[in-house]
Enzyme design. Structure first.
Site, mmCIF file in Angstrom:
data_model
loop_
_atom_site.group_PDB
_atom_site.id
_atom_site.type_symbol
_atom_site.label_atom_id
_atom_site.label_comp_id
_atom_site.label_asym_id
_atom_site.label_seq_id
_atom_site.Cartn_x
_atom_site.Cartn_y
_atom_site.Cartn_z
ATOM 1 N N ARG A 194 -10.770 11.104 16.939
ATOM 2 C CA ARG A 194 -11.114 12.095 15.901
ATOM 3 C C ARG A 194 -12.617 12.321 15.811
ATOM 4 O O ARG A 194 -13.065 13.141 15.007
ATOM 5 C CB ARG A 194 -10.576 11.610 14.553
ATOM 6 C CG ARG A 194 -9.086 11.497 14.571
ATOM 7 C CD ARG A 194 -8.401 11.778 13.282
ATOM 8 N NE ARG A 194 -8.930 11.199 12.096
ATOM 9 C CZ ARG A 194 -8.158 10.709 11.118
ATOM 10 N NH1 ARG A 194 -6.848 10.700 11.258
ATOM 11 N NH2 ARG A 194 -8.690 10.260 10.019
ATOM 12 N N ASP A 249 -3.883 16.984 16.523
ATOM 13 C CA ASP A 249 -2.476 16.917 16.954
ATOM 14 C C ASP A 249 -1.992 18.237 17.575
ATOM 15 O O ASP A 249 -0.996 18.256 18.280
ATOM 16 C CB ASP A 249 -1.559 16.576 15.766
ATOM 17 C CG ASP A 249 -1.972 15.298 15.056
ATOM 18 O OD1 ASP A 249 -2.646 14.466 15.688
ATOM 19 O OD2 ASP A 249 -1.633 15.139 13.868
ATOM 20 N N HIS A 295 -9.081 5.847 16.266
ATOM 21 C CA HIS A 295 -9.802 6.947 15.601
ATOM 22 C C HIS A 295 -10.988 7.471 16.400
ATOM 23 O O HIS A 295 -11.617 8.450 15.976
ATOM 24 C CB HIS A 295 -10.242 6.514 14.194
ATOM 25 C CG HIS A 295 -9.077 6.408 13.255
ATOM 26 N ND1 HIS A 295 -8.225 5.329 13.281
ATOM 27 C CD2 HIS A 295 -8.592 7.265 12.322
ATOM 28 C CE1 HIS A 295 -7.275 5.510 12.369
ATOM 29 N NE2 HIS A 295 -7.472 6.675 11.777
ATOM 30 N N GLY A 340 -1.414 11.795 17.625
ATOM 31 C CA GLY A 340 -0.697 13.063 17.775
ATOM 32 C C GLY A 340 0.516 13.188 16.869
ATOM 33 O O GLY A 340 1.205 14.197 16.890
#
Ligand code: F6P
Length: 361
Positions: free
Chosen positions: A271, A143, A268, A186
């Site tokens: 990530r 983020d 995801h 974010g």
């Protein structure tokens, strides 16, 4: 110099680059002749008897695994005991005592906490827990909403993941003469959407920090000399009078204006992904900085990148530097956040190059 025992813990959501940071910390500590203990599942690993730990040696985390996403130490499991679950189940006092005792029982001289703004805020608000160890924080998050540093581990890989995702969508968008509304992660910070949007040449980037107008957006798309492209929407935006997922809200508005579009959710995948070279270098710099801080007997500090230098900053400044709000789940705890500043040069550059962003709030 006296040999030290250091602990490493990863907390909060995972991101790519955690393993590089762990790997470099272990290597640097071994070279100094220190012992390294990895704590599993974040604070939960300190709450069992005995604490769940890994004793690192040279081979525990091989170099070729250090580029992989996720955390070798895990970040927690469903039902894990952390500040939030302890607070909601009325066990906060017990939890705090437990953490302090485990850190002491493990004989740690220093704890390196690799965490996001929530974990770092919590650590400072509950600093008594870390009285007996040197507490060194390393900022990580996709983020990029952590005060006092202009880079966080995991951000660059997340931007790359989004860029790759959108690059591929752009080809099907072109083939069908239609638009994609892509929703990024974010939380309330637009950095991820802003950076990825500039990287892909998005037609519009909507972020929580900047007020936008749907009619302006529609007219911008209609005047864009293209019949396909990508509208990047940060998950933190809202549209007055509308509810649901932000990308769906924008998509419905575009459809109502005759703009053919689809939504896409990379979720995801932002990530994960092999850690980019930039994130590996950042993790390496931050690990080196953390080890030097331990050597210099610093405590309650965070490693940070500012003016291209990696140095420690004091956690006592963490709340002065960010936007502070009360943690909704934990009494007496505040969280300090960073956002896209209205004068961020990337905002102006994006506008100059024809990307619709909206107007300052
Ligand atoms: O803070 C990192 C983050 O990936 C946010 O961008 C996102 O809103 C959130 O975590 C998702 O959390 P979870 O993995 O619990 O769904």
């Amino acid at each position: 110099m006296k040999s030290k025992t250091i602990g490493i813990m990863t907390t909060g959501g995972d991101c790519s680059g955690l393993n590089t940071a762990i790997h470099r910390l272990v290597r640097g500590a071994m070279i100094r002749g220190w012992r390294v203990i990895g704590i599993q599942d974040g604070t939960d690993g300190l709450c069992t008897t005995p604490p769940r730990i890994i004793k690192f040696d040279w081979d525990t985390l091989p170099t070729e695994c250090a580029r992989m996403a996720g955390s070798f130490l895990h970040n927690g499991h469903p039902g894990a005991l952390n500040f939030e679950t302890a607070a909601t189940s009325g066990r906060l006092a017990h939890f705090n005592r437990r953490l302090k005792k485990s850190l002491r029982d493990l004989g740690l001289d220093a704890l390196v906490l690799i965490g996001g703004n929530g974990s770092i805020s919590l650590a400072w608000c509950n600093r008594d827990i870390y009285q007996d160890v040197q507490l060194i924080c390393i900022p990580k998050t996709i983020d990029m909403d952590i005060p006092l540093t202009c880079r966080t581990i995991g951000f660059d890989t997340a931007v790359q993941q989004l860029t790759t995702f959108c690059d591929q969508l752009m080809l099907t968008a072109r083939s069908h003469h239609r638009w994609f509304v892509v929703q990024t992660m974010g939380r309330d910070c637009g950095q991820l959407a802003l950076h990825a949007g500039v990287a892909i040449g998005a037609t519009a980037i909507l972020i929580p920090e900047i007020k936008f107008d749907v009619n302006e957006l529609v007219s911008h798309i209609n005047k864009s000399h293209q019949d396909y492209g990508i509208i990047l929407v940060s998950e933190g935006i809202s549209l007055r009078g509308h509810s649901g997922r932000p990308a769906d809200m924008i998509s419905r508005k575009l459809t109502a204006s005759g703009i053919i579009n689809r939504t896409a959710y990379p979720e995801h995948t932002q990530r994960v992904g092999d850690t980019t070279a930039n994130d590996r270098i950042l993790a390496t710099r931050m690990a080196d900085c953390a080890l030097n801080a331990i050597e210099n007997n610093e405590t309650y500090v965070m490693t940070a990148i500012n003016d291209c230098e990696c140095k420690t900053v004091s956690l006592s400044d963490f709340f002065d530097a960010g936007y502070v709000s009360a943690d909704p789940n934990i009494p007496d705890v505040m969280t300090s956040d960073a956002f896209v500043a209205p004068d961020d040069s990337l905002l102006q550059i994006a506008r100059n190059l024809g990307i619709y962003i909206g107007t300052e709030k």
